[in-house]
Design a protein around this motif. Structure first.
Motif, short mmCIF file in Angstrom:
data_model
loop_
_atom_site.label_atom_id
_atom_site.label_comp_id
_atom_site.label_asym_id
_atom_site.label_seq_id
_atom_site.Cartn_x
_atom_site.Cartn_y
_atom_site.Cartn_z
N ALA A 72 -4.15 9.51 2.74
CA ALA A 72 -4.98 8.33 2.45
C ALA A 72 -4.14 7.05 2.48
O ALA A 72 -4.59 6.02 3.00
N THR A 73 -2.94 7.11 1.92
CA THR A 73 -2.06 5.94 1.92
C THR A 73 -1.66 5.55 3.34
O THR A 73 -1.68 4.37 3.69
N GLY A 109 1.03 3.97 -3.02
CA GLY A 109 0.75 5.37 -2.70
C GLY A 109 1.90 6.29 -3.06
O GLY A 109 1.69 7.40 -3.57
N ALA A 110 3.13 5.83 -2.82
CA ALA A 110 4.30 6.64 -3.17
C ALA A 110 4.42 6.83 -4.68
O ALA A 110 4.73 7.93 -5.15
N THR A 123 0.83 -1.20 0.00
CA THR A 123 0.00 0.00 0.00
C THR A 123 0.87 1.26 0.00
O THR A 123 0.60 2.19 -0.76
N VAL A 124 1.89 1.26 0.82
CA VAL A 124 2.79 2.42 0.87
C VAL A 124 3.52 2.59 -0.46
O VAL A 124 3.66 3.71 -0.97
N PHE A 157 1.91 6.75 -6.84
CA PHE A 157 0.83 7.62 -7.26
C PHE A 157 1.11 9.08 -6.87
O PHE A 157 0.86 10.00 -7.65
N ALA A 158 1.66 9.29 -5.69
CA ALA A 158 2.03 10.66 -5.27
C ALA A 158 3.13 11.21 -6.17
O ALA A 158 3.10 12.40 -6.54
N VAL A 180 -3.03 12.14 -1.17
CA VAL A 180 -2.60 10.76 -1.44
C VAL A 180 -1.77 10.23 -0.27
O VAL A 180 -1.95 9.08 0.15
N ALA A 181 -0.89 11.05 0.27
CA ALA A 181 -0.04 10.62 1.39
C ALA A 181 -0.87 10.29 2.63
O ALA A 181 -0.65 9.27 3.28
N ARG A 216 -4.66 3.98 5.11
CA ARG A 216 -4.95 2.63 4.62
C ARG A 216 -3.90 1.63 5.09
O ARG A 216 -4.22 0.52 5.50
#
Length: 152
Positions: free
Chosen positions: A44-45, A19-20, A15-16, A22-23, A41-42, A48
């Protein structure tokens, strides 16, 4: 494959990572408000990943799936859920492609790409997991037949 990461941390780690990535896409895109989207995004990531970590510590069927310690029944449930998601994605991509063609729209190609990837993945799965070269059955004697001196 990921034995160096404990089972409870595997899903939060993925997940991290996602997210990284996508960010980073928002940073590369830039624009006047890119920092707002990167922050969203950070947060939310992180939320989650923390939820996955906390959930994996519980003692339930879902926690076993999240914590990467599922038994055979739970793995079968996960596999069937993925198959349903595959079928729904294929149906949605086909519906989108059909609508785009009917409307003579220029946005038909993403649906065709998704269908192509789904078809390739399906054929790859068949070749990897289902269709193998046929061997000899276990009860067939594959040794060379020789004449017996008794039967001569």
């Amino acid at each position: 494959m990921m034995t160096f990461i404990s089972p409870r941390l595997r899903k939060p780690a993925w997940t991290v990572l996602a997210g990284a990535v996508f960010a980073a896409a928002w940073v590369i895109r830039g624009g006047p408000q890119w920092w707002l989207w990167v922050s969203l995004v950070a947060v939310a990531t992180a939320a989650r990943a923390f939820a996955f970590w906390a959930w994996a510590g519980e003692d339930s069927d879902v926690a076993a799936l999240v914590g990467s310690r599922a038994d055979e029944r739970q793995k079968q449930l996960s596999l069937r859920s993925r198959a349903l998601a595959f079928n729904l994605t294929a149906l949605a991509a086909f519906a989108g492609l059909t609508a785009a063609v009917a409307l003579r729209a220029s946005w038909w190609w993403p649906f065709a790409v998704v269908l192509g990837i789904l078809g390739f993945g399906y054929l790859l799965g068949l070749s990897s997991y289902g269709i193998a070269e046929e061997g000899t059955p276990d009860d067939v004697d594959t040794r060379r037949q020789t004449h017996s001196p008794v039967n001569s």
